[in-house]
Design an enzyme around this catalytic site. Sequence first.
Site, PDB file in Angstrom:
ATOM      1  N   ASP A  59      14.883 -45.864  34.481  1.00  0.00           N
ATOM      2  CA  ASP A  59      14.156 -45.876  33.218  1.00  0.00           C
ATOM      3  C   ASP A  59      12.743 -45.276  33.319  1.00  0.00           C
ATOM      4  O   ASP A  59      11.856 -45.684  32.603  1.00  0.00           O
ATOM      5  CB  ASP A  59      14.086 -47.354  32.771  1.00  0.00           C
ATOM      6  CG  ASP A  59      13.507 -47.525  31.382  1.00  0.00           C
ATOM      7  OD1 ASP A  59      13.664 -46.609  30.588  1.00  0.00           O
ATOM      8  OD2 ASP A  59      12.893 -48.569  31.110  1.00  0.00           O
ATOM      9  N   CYS A  92      19.264 -57.503  17.792  1.00  0.00           N
ATOM     10  CA  CYS A  92      20.540 -56.780  17.676  1.00  0.00           C
ATOM     11  C   CYS A  92      21.515 -57.159  18.786  1.00  0.00           C
ATOM     12  O   CYS A  92      22.735 -57.099  18.608  1.00  0.00           O
ATOM     13  CB  CYS A  92      20.319 -55.272  17.628  1.00  0.00           C
ATOM     14  SG  CYS A  92      19.552 -54.560  19.089  1.00  0.00           S
TER      15      CYS A  92
END
Length: 307
Positions: free
Chosen positions: A131, A241
């Site tokens: 990342d 989410c």
Amino acid sequence: MDIKSKRTKLIKTEAKRLGFLSCGISKAEFLEEEAPRLEQWLNNNMHGEMGYMENHFDKRLDPTKLVEGSKSVISLLLNYFPEKTQIKNTFKVSKYAYGQDYHHVIKSKLRLLQEFISEEIGEVDGRAFVDSAPVLDKAWAAKSGLGWMGKHSNLLTQQVGSFYFIAELIVDLELEYDSPVTDHCGTCTACIDACPTEAIVEPYVVDGSKCISYFTIELKNEIPTSVQGQFDDWIFGCDVCQDVCPWNKFSKPHREPLFDPHPDLLSITKKDWEEITEDVFKRVFQKSAVKRTKFSGLKRNIEFLKK
């Protein structure tokens, strides 16, 4: 068993031993299907002030431009789902930041995997990515059969969910390649319906500039008043989410002690957050990814929620 199969099995077995949830491998080649998607996302300014997303467009799509002569992308998942979460009715921190900064934890595991490959297979040229470089993690993990891209644009895995980190080793070694899996979101729109800021503008498309994680971590300026009252008590990141996704009912607690939260984190009340001092911030988040916002950024987020 041919040499490619043997090497692939060796790598996957060692990845498991190092604590990775799963390991999938795909051919290092240009991500044809991702190019128009990424271009449109950038053209629509869905990256907000994350200017770095515009850099290295070609490298994001072609691993051979990142690692010369690369043949394979080894994608790895590492579970971070916690056993216990914060108390109710408090300001919330995304679960991935409960423990030590994942960059360091995963990097050291990847280094061990690289060393293992060199010892068992021979001198292999490659780079580890967590990342922190222009690599489309989710696209590679999906291509490697580790899951499918959910409507919230996170990778999802059957019987596992999505509470995991994704990392890669890009190497100049030919291996056996995995195939993508099918999409299992069906007609479900739980993530779209639940997003507090309506950042999931259509299935599989997230406007990063509307996401709570963007406002609380990436945005360096003042948070716009237009999103006042929409943060659902999140002060660092957001898990809405993922929390509402039916597949996450399969989430099992991780077994990585370094991801365990600081003992004080789970019991901090709203009042404690409002009165947090720099000393407490440093003590509780000394090794956490929360340090990215700095004390001033976290205070800004808390103040914004108090208004």
